[in-house]
Design an enzyme around this catalytic site. Sequence first.
Site, short mmCIF file in Angstrom:
data_model
loop_
_atom_site.label_atom_id
_atom_site.label_comp_id
_atom_site.label_asym_id
_atom_site.label_seq_id
_atom_site.Cartn_x
_atom_site.Cartn_y
_atom_site.Cartn_z
N SER A 44 0.87 -1.05 -0.03
CA SER A 44 0.05 0.17 0.04
C SER A 44 0.74 1.33 -0.02
O SER A 44 0.28 2.34 -0.41
CB SER A 44 -0.88 -0.03 1.22
OG SER A 44 -0.22 -0.15 2.34
N ASP A 338 -4.68 7.02 7.99
CA ASP A 338 -5.51 6.40 8.53
C ASP A 338 -5.19 5.42 9.62
O ASP A 338 -5.97 4.33 9.65
CB ASP A 338 -6.04 5.56 7.23
CG ASP A 338 -5.10 4.94 6.58
OD1 ASP A 338 -3.93 4.83 6.93
OD2 ASP A 338 -5.43 4.21 5.64
N HIS A 341 -1.57 4.25 7.21
CA HIS A 341 -0.65 4.92 6.03
C HIS A 341 -0.21 6.45 6.39
O HIS A 341 -0.98 6.87 7.03
CB HIS A 341 -1.29 4.81 4.75
CG HIS A 341 -1.83 3.23 4.37
ND1 HIS A 341 -3.11 2.88 4.67
CD2 HIS A 341 -0.98 2.15 4.32
CE1 HIS A 341 -3.16 1.70 4.20
NE2 HIS A 341 -1.73 1.31 3.93
#
Length: 373
Positions: A44, A338, A341
């Site tokens: 990610s 979040d 991240h």
Amino acid sequence: MASDLSSTFVITIIAISFLSLAPIHPVLAKNPCQFPAIFNFGDSNSDTGGLSAAFGQAPPPNGLSYFGSPAGRYCDGRLLIDFIAESLGLPYLSAFLDSVGTNFSHGANFATAASTIRPQNITLSRGGFSPISLNVQFYEFNDFHKRSQVVRKRGGVFETLMPKKEHFSSALYTFDIGQNDLTAGYFSNMSTDQVKAYVPDVLNQFQTIIQAGPVGCLPYMMDRIPVLASQIDVHGCATPFNDVAQFFNQGLKKTVERLRKDLVDAAITYVDVYSLKYSLISQGRKHGFKKPLRSCCGHGGKYNYNKNLGCGAKVNKHGKEVWVGAACEDPSSAVIWDGIHFTQAANKYIFEGIVDGSFSDPPTPLNMACYRN
Ligand SMILES: *[C@@H]1O[C@H](CO)[C@@H](O)[C@H](O)[C@H]1NC(C)=O
Ligand SMILES: *[C@@H]1O[C@H](CO)[C@@H](O)[C@H](O)[C@H]1NC(C)=O
Ligand SMILES: *[C@@H]1O[C@H](CO)[C@@H](O)[C@H](O)[C@H]1NC(C)=O
């Protein structure tokens, strides 16, 4: 393997590990490297739409600070890989898995959120990890390498959507993966010692894939491996995880040394993203970041983070949908987006720390990564 001596293979590893691999250019006149394309592999930290294309779009408010709407990134805006593309004068990378509106003329992104180096043997719904592990990303890359040229030969619009053949041997190859291999063990209730025990296997698989992957199809191997580890003990973060991260990074550094010996035509740079992320969190306030450990987008708790009610989550209250996972007022002063991240602002800070090479080994600026020291 083609032997195109005028081109080098550049690798960069970021995050828990960021490695860049670039084709080598002869060190005659040291002009900045002209990378015509970027091929990225990872999780990610560098996913620009892969997981979103296959498993559902990252929900709003992702994307709000830059793209204006969700853009396949688990971030309020741009990722490190976006800043790297910008700085090299290249467009943002399209995700290989995205079949809508993609343009691969200057590279492709094989990363998906929640990817690991080792295949996890459990489905996404059970384990929470992406089935697109690094080995799968290389199958995709090999397929793309061959078929993009077949499609390109159709001419017309296809020619403008696919990379030139020679781009493969002169592109920047970046790797930003490893973090989830460590958390996977913790999530399945392993002790720190048990996690440490399988780290060598993870590194072995990484080395095998790099050797069999880009180096199998490309003449050279790249020169940059930044390693970024993020959480910090004295600042309230999990020490054992950081120990394992550093253990992983030490192993990675040795792996890189072995790769440098084996791949004599490659320039490999290792970037210490660990120290960079550490400085961001420990000294964030100095750089205008507020509450460095508090999640900007989330719901509840000390860190504004609840794993069951994440960024973008909605709950049903008296028959009405209420948005609880909203963004904080000023994402540009937050480090953590979040709970998992980094924010665009943090990514920019990290980018600025690696672009000049001050966290790299060898200490080469990113745009010089095609030269082997
Ligand atoms: C998945 O299964 C294979 C074959 O049994 C094994 O070698 C590998 O280590 C497993 N992966 C993980 C993450 O446990
Ligand atoms: C793909 O991107 C390249 C570079 O930005 C551009 O020149 C080309 O026109 C694009 N192709 C299409 C079909 O939009
Ligand atoms: C880990 O332990 C917790 C608490 O004992 C349990 O609820 C959970 O199911 C365990 N997870 C796995 C993957 O074994």
